[in-house]
Scaffold this motif. Structure first.
Motif, short mmCIF file in Angstrom:
data_model
loop_
_atom_site.label_atom_id
_atom_site.label_comp_id
_atom_site.label_asym_id
_atom_site.label_seq_id
_atom_site.Cartn_x
_atom_site.Cartn_y
_atom_site.Cartn_z
N PHE A 17 -26.29 -6.85 15.63
CA PHE A 17 -27.39 -7.57 16.58
C PHE A 17 -28.48 -7.90 15.42
CE2 PHE A 17 -27.88 -6.16 20.91
CZ PHE A 17 -26.37 -6.10 21.06
N GLU A 18 -28.47 -7.26 14.14
CA GLU A 18 -29.74 -7.72 13.17
C GLU A 18 -29.41 -9.08 12.38
OE1 GLU A 18 -32.17 -5.76 9.66
OE2 GLU A 18 -30.63 -4.73 10.45
N ILE A 22 -27.51 -11.47 14.14
CA ILE A 22 -27.51 -12.30 15.04
C ILE A 22 -29.12 -12.62 15.23
CG2 ILE A 22 -27.60 -12.66 17.65
CD1 ILE A 22 -24.93 -11.20 17.61
N GLY A 23 -30.05 -11.61 14.94
CA GLY A 23 -31.43 -11.91 15.10
C GLY A 23 -32.01 -12.81 13.85
N GLY A 71 -39.03 -8.85 13.44
CA GLY A 71 -38.19 -9.32 14.50
C GLY A 71 -36.76 -8.82 14.47
N VAL A 72 -36.26 -8.76 13.18
CA VAL A 72 -34.79 -8.53 12.93
C VAL A 72 -34.69 -6.81 13.35
CG1 VAL A 72 -34.07 -10.58 11.89
CG2 VAL A 72 -34.83 -8.36 10.63
N PHE A 112 -34.28 -6.50 16.70
CA PHE A 112 -32.78 -6.60 17.01
C PHE A 112 -31.84 -5.47 16.96
CE2 PHE A 112 -34.01 -10.99 17.89
CZ PHE A 112 -32.91 -11.51 18.69
N ARG A 113 -32.08 -5.00 15.63
CA ARG A 113 -31.17 -3.63 15.20
C ARG A 113 -31.35 -2.40 15.87
NH1 ARG A 113 -28.85 -2.53 10.57
NH2 ARG A 113 -28.23 -0.45 10.31
N ALA A 162 -32.27 -2.62 19.06
CA ALA A 162 -31.57 -2.99 20.47
C ALA A 162 -30.06 -2.63 20.44
CB ALA A 162 -31.99 -4.37 20.76
N GLY A 163 -29.54 -3.08 19.07
CA GLY A 163 -28.22 -2.85 18.95
C GLY A 163 -27.96 -1.00 18.85
N THR A 170 -33.43 2.18 10.76
CA THR A 170 -34.02 1.24 10.24
C THR A 170 -34.25 1.04 8.80
OG1 THR A 170 -36.26 2.18 10.74
CG2 THR A 170 -35.33 0.77 12.49
#
Length: 392
Positions: free
Chosen positions: A94-95, A97-98, A307-308, A311-312, A314-315, A338
């Motif tokens: 996810f990170e 992709i972000g 931002g990333v 995303f992380r 969210a993953g 994180t």
């Protein structure tokens, strides 16, 4: 060299103590010590120490991963099941992709350069997470649902996954073809690491059962075999390799399974070793931070990192769907996943040394990611575990 080591230890320990006194993570003081004493500010660290810095950092990681293996209860991890497997790959994916979505717009780089940057930033830091999770296991927070065990295991595999992707993306950026075997190597290196670790751990357990030697000698044997495994991985030129760090953790797990009494005593020994190893690790990570890159980073790089991280997280949330964890427990897992430090310090400068056009940007964002996420992640873990986890 001796004066340098004394300076790093004394100032690093004092700075760590000061940070803890004002309710900040001790590692922040150690990172700042490394920055201050390092080659980009006061330049008080002997060059011979900086030359072997990566090896010293690896020794510190070996110590804490061994300790983690002797603490990690596999039966608890088995209860977690699918989420433990997903935490190894989904948050990092996810990170990345972000990064592919945000970096080209914020930094003006290509998709491939964003992939290289993403594979540097996406790795979580075992050096930050592992000691924190060990403390949670010892204190009994979240252990009834296997939360610290889940994060421990995921953080170790996460790094292997991301580093293999980094090798693939930098190869593409240099104009090389990427073999499918390099992606097959991800699960294979993890499985082989587990097998190698369990085998060596079993052999040592049986040896310690037959031959009675001091625990200090056992620690030396354990560390020596770990050094051999890391060196073997570094010198392997085959398409298929094994993960030495995972093997080291599973040596500890095997020792815990076959000689639990010895594992408990050795765990105490490794815990004492970590007192000094932690200081060296984070001070030396700090020495890699060039503050000139921080000044040049600008708001865009800070926004990108935040931002990333979203995303992380969210993953991590997706990985924990359909589990019995409460929302508070899921939030803790998301926050605990994180911190970045060791991997970014190790490979952040590699694209620049390769001559890639994105080298400076990658190094800048890597340095900034360490400075933002390592202390922030550690702070959120310390702040949140008593509020969000249940003590068993």
């Amino acid at each position: 060299m001796l004066l340098t080591i004394a300076l790093m230890m004394l100032v690093g320990m004092f700075a760590g103590w000061l940070c803890r006194k004002v309710k900040l993570p001790g590692l922040l003081g150690m990172l700042l010590t490394g920055i201050l004493l390092g080659p980009y500010v006061l330049d008080l660290i002997d060059g011979s120490i900086l030359q072997i810095s990566s090896d010293i950092r690896k020794i510190a990681l070996i110590i804490i991963l061994t300790r983690a293996g002797m603490t990690l209860n596999i039966s608890d991890l088995k209860k977690v099941g699918r989420p433990a497997f997903m935490m190894c790959f989904v948050p990092a994916t996810f990170e990345i992709i972000g990064m592919l979505l945000l970096a080209p717009k914020l930094l003006g780089i290509s998709i491939l350069e964003a992939a290289v940057l993403g594979s540097v930033i996406a790795a979580v830091s075992p050096a930050v997470i592992v000691p924190k999770m060990i403390k949670l296991i010892e204190d009994g927070y979240g252990t009834n649902k296997g939360i610290p065990q889940l994060i421990l295991a995921g953080a170790s595999v996460d790094d292997v996954y991301v580093i293999v992707l980094f090798a693939a993306f930098t190869g593409l950026a240099q104009g090389h073809e990427v073999s499918p075997v390099s992606f097959v190597n991800i699960p294979v290196s993890i499985v082989l690491g587990i097998i190698v670790g369990l085998l060596f751990g079993f052999i040592m357990a049986k040896y310690f059962e037959k031959v009675h030697i001091r625990d200090s000698a056992k620690v030396i044997i354990f560390l020596s075999i770990s050094f051999v495994l890391v060196t073997a991985e570094d010198h392997m030129t085959t398409a298929i390799t094994f993960s030495a760090l995972i093997a080291i953790m599973f040596m500890g797990i095997a020792m815990q399974k076959y000689r639990p009494v010895v594992a408990k005593r050795l765990s105490v020994k490794f815990n004492k070793l970590w007192v000094g190893a932690e200081v060296l690790l984070f001070v030396l990570v700090g020495t890699t931070v060039d503050i000139r890159y921080i000044k040049a980073a600008g708001a865009a790089a800070v926004i990108l990192i935040i931002g990333v991280l979203i995303f992380r997280m969210a993953g991590a949330f997706v990985s924990l769907l359909a589990t019995k964890l409460t929302m508070g427990e899921r939030l803790f897992c998301m926050m605990a996943y994180t911190p970045k430090a060791t991997v970014q310090a190790a490979i952040g400068g590699v694209p620049l040394s390769m001559g890639l056009a994105c080298g400076n940007i990658v190094l800048t964002v890597a340095v900034l990611a360490i400075m933002i996420t390592a202390p922030l992640g550690a702070f959120m873990i310390d702040l949140g575990y008593k509020r969000l986890l249940t003590k068993s």
